[in-house]
Design a protein around this motif. Structure first.
Motif, PDB file in Angstrom:
ATOM      1  N   ARG A 114      59.858  19.365 144.237  1.00 17.03           N
ATOM      2  CA  ARG A 114      60.899  19.344 145.272  1.00 17.03           C
ATOM      3  C   ARG A 114      60.317  18.901 146.609  1.00 17.03           C
ATOM      4  O   ARG A 114      60.867  18.035 147.278  1.00 17.03           O
ATOM      5  CB  ARG A 114      61.524  20.747 145.377  1.00 17.03           C
ATOM      6  N   GLU A 115      59.162  19.464 146.959  1.00 15.59           N
ATOM      7  CA  GLU A 115      58.570  19.123 148.261  1.00 15.59           C
ATOM      8  C   GLU A 115      58.178  17.650 148.327  1.00 15.59           C
ATOM      9  O   GLU A 115      58.489  16.953 149.298  1.00 15.59           O
ATOM     10  CB  GLU A 115      57.326  19.993 148.518  1.00 15.59           C
ATOM     11  N   ARG A 116      57.514  17.173 147.270  1.00 14.47           N
ATOM     12  CA  ARG A 116      57.105  15.760 147.283  1.00 14.47           C
ATOM     13  C   ARG A 116      58.324  14.847 147.253  1.00 14.47           C
ATOM     14  O   ARG A 116      58.363  13.816 147.915  1.00 14.47           O
ATOM     15  CB  ARG A 116      56.202  15.461 146.087  1.00 14.47           C
ATOM     16  N   GLY A 117      59.315  15.263 146.469  1.00 16.69           N
ATOM     17  CA  GLY A 117      60.539  14.468 146.372  1.00 16.69           C
ATOM     18  C   GLY A 117      61.241  14.370 147.724  1.00 16.69           C
ATOM     19  O   GLY A 117      61.665  13.301 148.141  1.00 16.69           O
ATOM     20  N   GLU A 118      61.317  15.501 148.423  1.00 12.89           N
ATOM     21  CA  GLU A 118      61.986  15.480 149.739  1.00 12.89           C
ATOM     22  C   GLU A 118      61.217  14.599 150.722  1.00 12.89           C
ATOM     23  O   GLU A 118      61.821  13.876 151.516  1.00 12.89           O
ATOM     24  CB  GLU A 118      62.126  16.907 150.306  1.00 12.89           C
ATOM     25  N   ASP A 119      59.879  14.642 150.660  1.00 10.78           N
ATOM     26  CA  ASP A 119      59.074  13.778 151.546  1.00 10.78           C
ATOM     27  C   ASP A 119      59.416  12.307 151.294  1.00 10.78           C
ATOM     28  O   ASP A 119      59.573  11.523 152.231  1.00 10.78           O
ATOM     29  CB  ASP A 119      57.570  13.970 151.284  1.00 10.78           C
ATOM     30  N   LEU A 120      59.515  11.951 150.002  1.00  9.94           N
ATOM     31  CA  LEU A 120      59.793  10.541 149.670  1.00  9.94           C
ATOM     32  C   LEU A 120      61.226  10.164 150.038  1.00  9.94           C
ATOM     33  O   LEU A 120      61.475   9.084 150.577  1.00  9.94           O
ATOM     34  CB  LEU A 120      59.503  10.283 148.186  1.00  9.94           C
ATOM     35  N   LEU A 121      62.174  11.077 149.778  1.00  8.50           N
ATOM     36  CA  LEU A 121      63.570  10.790 150.163  1.00  8.50           C
ATOM     37  C   LEU A 121      63.661  10.545 151.670  1.00  8.50           C
ATOM     38  O   LEU A 121      64.347   9.636 152.135  1.00  8.50           O
ATOM     39  CB  LEU A 121      64.494  11.941 149.764  1.00  8.50           C
ATOM     40  N   GLN A 143      65.845   1.200 143.562  1.00  9.82           N
ATOM     41  CA  GLN A 143      64.405   0.926 143.612  1.00  9.82           C
ATOM     42  C   GLN A 143      63.677   2.101 144.258  1.00  9.82           C
ATOM     43  O   GLN A 143      62.623   2.526 143.798  1.00  9.82           O
ATOM     44  CB  GLN A 143      64.111  -0.338 144.439  1.00  9.82           C
ATOM     45  N   LYS A 144      64.254   2.594 145.347  1.00 12.22           N
ATOM     46  CA  LYS A 144      63.604   3.695 146.075  1.00 12.22           C
ATOM     47  C   LYS A 144      63.612   4.972 145.235  1.00 12.22           C
ATOM     48  O   LYS A 144      62.622   5.723 145.235  1.00 12.22           O
ATOM     49  CB  LYS A 144      64.323   3.920 147.411  1.00 12.22           C
ATOM     50  N   ALA A 145      64.707   5.224 144.521  1.00 16.66           N
ATOM     51  CA  ALA A 145      64.758   6.414 143.659  1.00 16.66           C
ATOM     52  C   ALA A 145      63.716   6.285 142.542  1.00 16.66           C
ATOM     53  O   ALA A 145      63.030   7.255 142.196  1.00 16.66           O
ATOM     54  CB  ALA A 145      66.156   6.579 143.076  1.00 16.66           C
ATOM     55  N   ALA A 146      63.586   5.061 141.993  1.00 24.51           N
ATOM     56  CA  ALA A 146      62.606   4.845 140.919  1.00 24.51           C
ATOM     57  C   ALA A 146      61.183   5.037 141.451  1.00 24.51           C
ATOM     58  O   ALA A 146      60.336   5.642 140.784  1.00 24.51           O
ATOM     59  CB  ALA A 146      62.771   3.444 140.326  1.00 24.51           C
ATOM     60  N   LEU A 147      60.933   4.540 142.654  1.00 19.55           N
ATOM     61  CA  LEU A 147      59.614   4.735 143.274  1.00 19.55           C
ATOM     62  C   LEU A 147      59.342   6.221 143.481  1.00 19.55           C
ATOM     63  O   LEU A 147      58.237   6.701 143.209  1.00 19.55           O
ATOM     64  CB  LEU A 147      59.574   4.030 144.639  1.00 19.55           C
ATOM     65  N   THR A 148      60.350   6.938 143.930  1.00 17.19           N
ATOM     66  CA  THR A 148      60.198   8.382 144.149  1.00 17.19           C
ATOM     67  C   THR A 148      59.809   9.077 142.841  1.00 17.19           C
ATOM     68  O   THR A 148      58.830   9.836 142.797  1.00 17.19           O
ATOM     69  CB  THR A 148      61.512   8.974 144.703  1.00 17.19           C
ATOM     70  N   GLY A 149      60.543   8.775 141.780  1.00 19.30           N
ATOM     71  CA  GLY A 149      60.255   9.406 140.484  1.00 19.30           C
ATOM     72  C   GLY A 149      58.871   9.060 139.970  1.00 19.30           C
ATOM     73  O   GLY A 149      58.173   9.897 139.389  1.00 19.30           O
TER      74      GLY A 149
END
Ligand SMILES: Nc1ncnc2c1ncn2[C@@H]1O[C@H](COP(=O)(O)OP(=O)(O)OP(=O)(O)O)[C@@H](O)[C@H]1O
Length: 250
Positions: A114-121, A143-149
């Motif tokens: 969650r923390e890393r995901g929020e940083d990327l979002l 693309q950005k969601a795929a990069l986040t994942g």
């Protein structure tokens, strides 16, 4: 001694009578952004698919962090992240649900994911859109969601297929800066492109593939200094799209 994170030795792939990739040797080290350049049909995607364990080589070996993708696929795959040119995303999940899903696949603690995901979002300007379904996302947002994942588990080898295609200038610039940050943390970044100038602006080093074989490698300065006329011909045969190159301008 610095060991390569991404390594190919004598990699080959045949599809029936077609030799799509022949005798490819690559070594890519921590902290490098390396471009994989070649015209349509040269063998870029086929090579990347062997390096990430999606295709079995007809001959040769692919290793990530020293682990052979055929003999130790789980250990090798745990170290890599991949963003294809047309990412497959579960349309019925929101971005935040997708982050939890990907975190689960990589066995991250939910809190860490969650923390890393929020940083990327936040980095991608998607904080306020994170509860929307991915099915409603634009190409750039996907693309950005795929990069986040793909970055959640902090891969040591990061593969991207044509990462800037179809992005607006701001997003292309964001991805360029993000890849530099990812590399600065010791990850090896390997990205395919068919546009010489994209490679020039984003990469420390390039490999050029044509008709399945690596025909040149080095920094673009090194390649140019060689004064090799045939190399110039190959550059010319790589169809550069000026609109796309303009995306990376300041
Ligand atoms: N599953 C397959 N079956 C048969 N031939 C294939 C298959 N996948 C790729 N090829 C062939 O292998 C060659 C290399 O294809 P590949 O997709 O790796 O090229 P590429 O450099 O990624 O091209 P592009 O820039 O157009 O994506 C092509 O001749 C292609 O037709």
């Amino acid at each position: 001694m610095n060991e390569p994170i991404i390594e190919a030795v004598g990699l080959q792939k045949r599809f029936g009578d077609i030799v799509a990739v022949q005798n490819v040797d690559l070594s890519i080290y921590p902290g490098e952004i390396v471009g994989f350049l070649g015209p349509n049909g040269a063998g870029k995607t086929t090579t990347i698919k062997m390096l990430i364990g999606l295709l079995r080589p007809s001959a040769g070996v692919a290793r990530i962090g020293g682990f052979d993708l055929q003999k130790a696929p789980l250990r090798a795959k745990a170290l890599l992240g991949y963003v294809p040119d047309q990412p497959f995303l579960p349309e019925k999940l929101t971005a935040r649900e997708y982050i939890q899903f990907m975190g689960g696949l990589y066995r991250l603690e939910p809190k860490i994911a969650r923390e890393r995901g929020e940083d990327l979002l936040r980095l991608f300007g998607l904080t306020d859109r994170g509860d929307e379904l991915l099915g409603g996302y634009s190409h750039g947002m996907r693309q950005k969601a795929a990069l986040t994942g793909a970055l959640l588990h902090q891969p040591r080898a990061f593969f991207l297929d044509e990462p800037t295609v179809g992005l607006d200038p701001r997003s292309a610039r964001l991805i360029k800066d993000l890849l530099r940050d990812v590399a600065a943390q010791g990850t090896a970044v390997f990205m395919s492109t068919h546009i010489l100038e994209i490679a020039e602006r984003m990469c420390d080093r390039v490999f050029i593939i044509n008709k399945g074989a690596i025909i040149a490698s080095g920094t673009l300065d090194q390649l140019r200094a060689g004064g090799d006329a045939s190399l110039e011909d190959i550059f010319l045969s790589l169809t550069g799209d000026p609109d796309e190159v303009a995306l990376l301008d300041d």
